[in-house]
Design an enzyme around this catalytic site. Structure first.
Site, PDB file in Angstrom:
ATOM      1  CB  CYS A  17       6.201   2.060  10.912  1.00 49.82           C
ATOM      2  SG  CYS A  17       7.276   1.277   9.698  1.00 49.82           S
ATOM      3  CG  HIS A  79      10.902  -4.681   2.701  1.00 51.14           C
ATOM      4  ND1 HIS A  79       9.817  -4.290   3.426  1.00 51.14           N
ATOM      5  CD2 HIS A  79      10.893  -3.928   1.569  1.00 51.14           C
ATOM      6  CE1 HIS A  79       9.183  -3.324   2.767  1.00 51.14           C
ATOM      7  NE2 HIS A  79       9.818  -3.087   1.664  1.00 51.14           N
ATOM      8  CD  GLU A 131       7.307  -8.610   5.672  1.00 48.57           C
ATOM      9  OE1 GLU A 131       6.968  -7.417   5.603  1.00 48.57           O
ATOM     10  OE2 GLU A 131       6.664  -9.452   6.322  1.00 48.57           O
ATOM     11  CB  THR A 166       4.742  -7.403   8.714  1.00 47.08           C
ATOM     12  OG1 THR A 166       5.476  -6.719   7.708  1.00 47.08           O
ATOM     13  CG2 THR A 166       5.633  -8.392   9.420  1.00 47.08           C
ATOM     14  CB  CYS A 194       3.217  -4.883  11.368  1.00 48.71           C
ATOM     15  SG  CYS A 194       3.748  -3.383  12.163  1.00 48.71           S
ATOM     16  CG  ASN A 224       2.660   1.679   4.242  1.00 46.52           C
ATOM     17  OD1 ASN A 224       2.263   2.760   4.655  1.00 46.52           O
ATOM     18  ND2 ASN A 224       3.938   1.467   3.952  1.00 46.52           N
TER      19      ASN A 224
HETATM   20  S1  SF4 Z   1       6.674  -4.683  10.136  1.00 40.84           S
HETATM   21 FE1  SF4 Z   1       5.549  -2.877  10.815  1.00 40.84          FE
HETATM   22  S2  SF4 Z   1       7.026  -1.648  11.937  1.00 40.84           S
HETATM   23 FE2  SF4 Z   1       8.163  -3.140  10.704  1.00 40.84          FE
HETATM   24  S3  SF4 Z   1       8.657  -2.089   8.782  1.00 40.84           S
HETATM   25 FE3  SF4 Z   1       6.781  -3.226   8.446  1.00 40.84          FE
HETATM   26  S4  SF4 Z   1       5.125  -1.758   8.912  1.00 40.84           S
HETATM   27 FE4  SF4 Z   1       7.024  -0.930   9.796  1.00 40.84          FE
END
Ligand code: SF4
Length: 281
Positions: A17, A79, A131, A166, A194, A224
């Site tokens: 991403c 993060h 994060e 996110t 996100c 993810n």
């Molecule tokens: S917020 Fe979205 S674009 Fe940013 S690192 Fe996480 S998954 Fe990737």
């Protein structure tokens, strides 16, 4: 008799991403300077292949600012980190190169803004995730919760701001917000999820309607990628979670139409190797 050729279809959205691409690019840049040692605070991404490739080139991964020498470059991963950690790095005199994802930076700024306005900060996500630890550092007395039940146990007076990791699922966040709405008269809901994650999940769901079986490629620690695997499992088709081409099960190669998807921290090179190995099996 003519043998059928195997068809391999990639999901429309998969692999690195924006945030991961940026963090890895920042690390690449630091290594190319060749003027000092390079450290990352925590693994740069959740992918053993990428971490190992950088380790071979001399990059060291540490967990604490105390383990970072003063005369090196240190890379912040996608993060992000709490401001207190950044201050500790600055005090040590290391050269900080910031690979924090712009979307995470936006969440950090929002947390700081509402906290300074006197809002209670509620953060929804995994309390052990980097994060979330980073975001929490931008608020005074933040509360981290992970599900509606924990939201139901909160007792908060005054204005409340709720924000999420996110990468959590929108419906999970909506359920938590629904509970908070019942409890807080003055609630500010921040939408910070996100779309990179949800787009990958939607693309995978669609892919699963067109293939006989599916392989999900990514590090075992990648949240993810784990969600992608769950998404594929929920469709009911045979699916496997592999870290690289060496883990492709023989059974998977027996299907005529195979789908491929990969987590946001899986490099293109790894996806290509899986595809190539599958064709040769
Ligand atoms: S917020 Fe979205 S674009 Fe940013 S690192 Fe996480 S998954 Fe990737």
């Amino acid at each position: 008799m003519k043998k059928n050729k195997k068809t391999i279809i990639r999901a429309d959205e998969m692999g690195f991403c924006l945030g991961v691409r940026r963090a890895v690019g920042t690390l690449e840049e630091a290594v190319n300077f060749e003027d000092s040692e390079v450290y990352t605070l925590g693994p740069i991404i959740h992918n053993p292949r990428v971490i190992n490739d950088f380790a071979v080139r001399g990059v060291k991964t540490v967990e604490s600012p105390e383990d970072v020498p003063s005369d090196c470059r240190v890379i912040i991963r996608a993060h992000g980190i709490p401001p207190q950690t950044r201050e500790a790095l600055n005090r040590r005199g290391s050269l900080v190169m910031d690979g924090t994802c712009p979307k995470v930076i936006a969440s950090q700024k929002t947390v700081r803004k509402y906290s300074s306005l006197g809002y209670h900060t509620v953060i929804v996500g995994d309390p052990d995730h980097g994060e979330i630890k980073g975001l929490a550092g931008f608020a005074d007395n933040p509360i981290v919760i992970s599900d509606p039940e924990e939201a139901g146990n909160l007792s908060l007076k005054g204005p409340v701001m709720v924000i999420s990791q996110t990468t959590i699922k929108q419906d999970e966040y909506d359920r938590v917000c629904h509970v908070l709405k019942e409890k807080c008269a003055d609630l500010k809901i921040v939408e910070s999820i996100c779309s990179a994650t949800s787009k990958r999940q939607e693309a995978l769901k669609e892919l699963c309607t067109r293939v006989d079986a599916c392989l999900i490629i990514g590090g075992k620690d990648s949240a993810n990628t784990q969600r992608l695997y769950k998404t594929a499992q929920d469709t009911g088709i045979p699916c496997w979670y592999i870290q690289d081409a060496s883990e492709i099960p023989q059974e998977a190669a027996g299907y005529d139409i195979i789908g491929l998807s990969a987590g946001a921290s899986t490099p293109d090179s790894l996806i290509g190797e899986v595809e190539e190995r599958l064709r040769s099996m």
